[in-house]
Motif scaffolding. Structure first.
Motif, PDB file in Angstrom:
ATOM      1  N   LEU A  24       0.807  -1.215   0.000  1.00  0.00           N
ATOM      2  CA  LEU A  24       0.000   0.000   0.000  1.00  0.00           C
ATOM      3  C   LEU A  24       0.844   1.270   0.000  1.00  0.00           C
ATOM      4  CD1 LEU A  24      -2.831  -0.950   2.527  1.00  0.00           C
ATOM      5  CD2 LEU A  24      -3.001  -0.780   0.057  1.00  0.00           C
ATOM      6  N   THR A  25       2.012   1.220   0.612  1.00  0.00           N
ATOM      7  CA  THR A  25       2.843   2.423   0.703  1.00  0.00           C
ATOM      8  C   THR A  25       3.817   2.560  -0.455  1.00  0.00           C
ATOM      9  OG1 THR A  25       4.404   1.206   2.107  1.00  0.00           O
ATOM     10  CG2 THR A  25       2.709   2.503   3.215  1.00  0.00           C
ATOM     11  N   SER A  75      -6.425  12.356  -4.883  1.00  0.00           N
ATOM     12  CA  SER A  75      -5.435  11.458  -4.277  1.00  0.00           C
ATOM     13  C   SER A  75      -5.903  10.012  -4.315  1.00  0.00           C
ATOM     14  CB  SER A  75      -5.164  11.879  -2.829  1.00  0.00           C
ATOM     15  OG  SER A  75      -4.689  13.206  -2.763  1.00  0.00           O
ATOM     16  N   LEU A  76      -7.186   9.798  -4.039  1.00  0.00           N
ATOM     17  CA  LEU A  76      -7.730   8.439  -4.092  1.00  0.00           C
ATOM     18  C   LEU A  76      -7.680   7.884  -5.503  1.00  0.00           C
ATOM     19  CD1 LEU A  76      -9.201   6.101  -2.652  1.00  0.00           C
ATOM     20  CD2 LEU A  76     -11.359   7.280  -3.161  1.00  0.00           C
ATOM     21  N   MET A  77      -7.977   8.728  -6.491  1.00  0.00           N
ATOM     22  CA  MET A  77      -7.946   8.294  -7.888  1.00  0.00           C
ATOM     23  C   MET A  77      -6.530   7.846  -8.291  1.00  0.00           C
ATOM     24  SD  MET A  77      -9.282   8.098 -10.995  1.00  0.00           S
ATOM     25  CE  MET A  77      -8.828   8.279 -12.712  1.00  0.00           C
ATOM     26  N   VAL A  78      -5.540   8.668  -8.008  1.00  0.00           N
ATOM     27  CA  VAL A  78      -4.158   8.338  -8.365  1.00  0.00           C
ATOM     28  C   VAL A  78      -3.691   7.092  -7.616  1.00  0.00           C
ATOM     29  CG1 VAL A  78      -1.783   9.173  -8.320  1.00  0.00           C
ATOM     30  CG2 VAL A  78      -3.626  10.722  -8.958  1.00  0.00           C
ATOM     31  N   PHE A  79      -4.084   6.978  -6.371  1.00  0.00           N
ATOM     32  CA  PHE A  79      -3.679   5.828  -5.557  1.00  0.00           C
ATOM     33  C   PHE A  79      -4.265   4.532  -6.112  1.00  0.00           C
ATOM     34  CE2 PHE A  79      -4.048   3.416  -1.406  1.00  0.00           C
ATOM     35  CZ  PHE A  79      -2.711   3.099  -1.352  1.00  0.00           C
ATOM     36  N   GLN A 211     -11.704   1.523 -13.793  1.00  0.00           N
ATOM     37  CA  GLN A 211     -12.353   1.159 -12.537  1.00  0.00           C
ATOM     38  C   GLN A 211     -12.007   2.132 -11.417  1.00  0.00           C
ATOM     39  OE1 GLN A 211     -14.758  -1.035 -12.043  1.00  0.00           O
ATOM     40  NE2 GLN A 211     -14.665  -1.399 -14.250  1.00  0.00           N
ATOM     41  N   ALA A 212     -10.784   2.627 -11.395  1.00  0.00           N
ATOM     42  CA  ALA A 212     -10.427   3.649 -10.410  1.00  0.00           C
ATOM     43  C   ALA A 212     -11.213   4.932 -10.654  1.00  0.00           C
ATOM     44  CB  ALA A 212      -8.922   3.925 -10.469  1.00  0.00           C
TER      45      ALA A 212
END
Length: 227
Positions: A24-25, A75-79, A211-212
């Motif tokens: 995750l990191t 940020s959620l999209m890129v992640f 999907q992201a």
């Protein structure tokens, strides 16, 4: 011992310690950080252009009150894009194939949109449960249906992301296994299978991005309903 095709979705372990945290990191290490120079390099320029275009497209249907969510949504999209794309590399693990992780993303964001609606416009938020001019006999049924549809939203978000990525990875695993098995017996068919595998890999890259985007877009639509 014969391994199952689903073993690739097991959380990786090293000396009894789960490597989910590293998975995750690690994506954040790959992104370059802007420097203090006046001009950035091509990679930073491309990254900034992508983020600005996505933010502009995401905030288009939202009113100004929802623009404060731009940073966390972007940020959620890129992640999610990074996690989904890195999982297509050999000998890697895709954390977003785990339903628990996706529900950990979906439930807090969905709950935040619902609480935002209850705080800003409680009457309108509650009114969605019962449409206007509903016959008296249908009131209990519609309340149950609308309440169930409201609480099923985070489950739909998590299951959609998990199912799409899991199905794609399974197809790649099955077709690649078939290619290696067919090489000594039918080289021509094996070559066609490898071509199909290459095309499917390209499709999976597109699915990882789409999907992201769909995950974040649905969250923005839920937010729009509560603003």
């Amino acid at each position: 011992m014969a391994l199952s095709f689903f073993d690739q979705f097991l959380s990786p372990m090293l000396l009894g310690v789960s490597l989910m945290t590293i998975a995750l990191t690690f994506p954040w290490i790959l992104f370059p950080t802007p420097s203090s120079r006046w001009l950035n390099n091509r990679l930073l320029t491309l990254q900034s252009w992508f983020i600005s275009r996505f933010t502009q497209q995401l905030l288009l249907p939202l009113n100004p009150a929802g623009h404060k969510w731009a940073l966390i949504f972007c940020s959620l999209m890129v992640f999610l894009i990074t996690l989904n794309s890195l999982g297509l590399l050999p000998y890697t693990f895709t954390p977003t194939t785990q339903l628990a992780l996706n529900m950990g993303f979906a439930v807090p964001f969905w709950l935040a949109t619902v609480l935002t609606g209850l705080r800003n416009q409680p009457n309108v938020a509650v009114a969605h449960i019962l449409p206007e001019a509903t016959p008296s006999l249908l009131v209990p049924v519609l309340i149950i249906i609308e309440t169930a549809s409201l609480f099923i939203r985070p489950l739909a978000l998590g299951v959609r992301l998990t199912a799409n990525l899991t199905a794609g990875h399974l197809l790649i695993q099955l077709i690649s296994t078939a290619s290696f098995v067919l090489i000594p017996m039918m080289p021509g068919v094996a070559f066609l299978t490898m071509v199909l595998l290459f095309l499917l890999s390209l499709l999976e890259v597109a699915v990882a991005m789409i999907q992201a985007y769909v995950f974040v877009l649905l969250l923005s639509l839920y937010l729009q309903e509560n603003l």
